[in-house]
Design an enzyme around this catalytic site. Structure first.
Site, short mmCIF file in Angstrom:
data_model
loop_
_atom_site.label_atom_id
_atom_site.label_comp_id
_atom_site.label_asym_id
_atom_site.label_seq_id
_atom_site.Cartn_x
_atom_site.Cartn_y
_atom_site.Cartn_z
CE1 TYR A 75 -4.08 -1.87 -0.05
CE2 TYR A 75 -3.10 -3.37 1.24
CZ TYR A 75 -4.07 -2.98 0.49
OH TYR A 75 -5.08 -4.19 0.15
CB SER A 76 0.55 4.34 1.57
OG SER A 76 -0.69 4.85 1.01
CB THR A 77 5.21 0.95 2.55
OG1 THR A 77 4.46 0.93 3.71
CG2 THR A 77 6.81 0.77 2.52
CE LYS A 101 0.69 8.25 -1.08
NZ LYS A 101 -0.36 7.10 -0.62
#
Length: 398
Positions: free
Chosen positions: A69-71, A73
């Site tokens: 998921y947002s890791t 980014k």
């Protein structure tokens, strides 16, 4: 309770990390997970265990990949920083210099750095897109190029939960002619031998863990008892939060599909192993990917202390003080250890990865049972980090 299968090793002195990792399965409900720590580039923790699927038919192995998921980014931001370091991208130049259509909607002077620091006001297209839009990078980028910002750019921060990846990824594509996933593979993960993919090849899918569960109102109530928080399914009273999440239109089951794994959603569908993420962060913090000036800029605060988040404030854990560098969460609340200069990114569900250059440390935790959120509030991660720094001993504060 039957102990899950565990693998890997810890260097002498880091046995406490193994103890915590094992306890995560019995006390915090881990199904499958891995944690990796590199110290001065050498592995001191490399542990994995449990199962890659809900039916417990596939063991989690060292090379297991999982959606973080947002890791993600942090990986997408790193692509931009490599271009900055090479002189191909100017953070203070208008985005429109590289992406001319972006000038529409009054955004002609909006600088690249505001994309990376969640200050662009582009948390979603103004006009709703159909449900499969998250898979269509070109369509989302065209909609964002035409969108007027939701607030005056540069004046406030608001987490670009999904659009961050399309915005930064499109700048990478315009500068290099390659998608962010291709650039990550050829310029970063491939040369490092790191198992980190944005747009995961079909040949790797048998080694992908299935995500199990999702963040819902029940889980939030259990984690923060007595604290009123809006459920994710009902954000009518928080229009910016609703807008920021509007592109999260991939049904829960789809995140385990071949189509999702092969897609490039640069803010949220990197598939990686813990060792792969830690390897990339070790190279970043150790100076082998970018120079000292670029590294310093990446973790320089871009906002004000205590500044509210216009988009995700209603969903953040109580007391959250989110501060951004350029694409990275700064260690405002100590969720990446005691060094306030450590930086990285977390993901929905509970994954987290960071580098602590002053202590020569890189860390990553990944898992497939949904737990905490992007800001590192998951107790599984928190207890692992505490054990890592306990092993380092005094003097690890940065």
């Amino acid at each position: 309770m039957v102990r899950p299968p565990l693998g890997g090793a810890c260097a002498p002195g880091f046995e406490g990390v193994r103890t915590v990792f094992e306890r995560n399965f019995t006390a915090h409900g881990d199904l499958g997970a891995a944690v990796a720590v590199l110290l001065d580039g050498a592995p001191v923790v490399d542990l994995w265990g449990g199962y890659a699927d809900a039916a417990r038919t596939r063991r989690w192995e060292r090379d297991t990949l999982v959606n973080v998921y947002s890791t993600s980014k942090g990986m997408t931001a790193l692509c931009a920083h490599l271009l900055v370091d090479r002189g191909a991208l100017d953070l203070d130049a208008p985005v429109a210099r590289y992406w001319p259509d972006f000038a529409r909607g009054g955004k002609g002077e909006l600088p690249v750095r505001w994309l990376l620091s969640h200050r662009a006001g582009l948390i979603a297209p103004r006009a709703p897109l159909p449900l499969p839009a998250a898979y269509d990078h070109a369509r989302v980028c065209a909609a964002l190029a035409a969108t007027e910002p939701w607030w005056e750019p540069g004046t406030a921060q608001g987490y670009h939960a999904v659009t961050f990846g399309y915005l930064v990824g499109e700048v990478v594509r315009r500068v290099t002619g390659r998608t962010a996933g291709a650039f990550l593979r050829t310029e970063i993960a491939g040369p490092l031998g790191a198992r980190v993919f944005l747009g995961t090849p079909a040949a790797e899918h048998p080694r992908c863990a299935d995500m199990v569960g999702q963040l819902d109102a029940r889980l939030l109530a259990e984690r923060y008892p007595g604290v009123p928080r809006p459920p994710l399914a009902s954000l009518d009273g928080h229009p910016l939060a609703a807008a920021a999440l509007s592109l999260l239109s991939v049904p829960t089951g789809d995140v385990n599909s071949a189509a999702y794994r092969m897609a490039e959603i640069p803010a949220g569908n990197v598939h990686a192993s813990a060792h792969g993420l830690a390897t990339v962060y070790a190279a970043l913090g150790g100076g082998s990917l970018v120079g000292a000036d670029t590294l310093a800029a990446a973790r320089r605060p871009q906002g004000r202390p205590g500044e509210p988040d216009l988009a995700m404030g209603p969903l953040a854990p109580p007391g959250t003080d989110v501060r951004w560098g350029l694409g990275y969460l700064l260690n405002t609340q100590g969720r990446a250890g005691p060094n306030p200069r450590a930086f990285g990114h977390g993901g929905a569900g509970g994954s987290y990865a960071f580098t602590d250059p002053e202590n020569g440390l890189a860390y990553a935790y990944v898992m497939n049972r949904y737990g905490g959120g992007t800001t590192g509030d998951d107790p599984r991660h928190a207890e692992l980090v505490a054990a890592v720094y306990a092993a380092l001993g005094e003097g690890a504060g940065g």
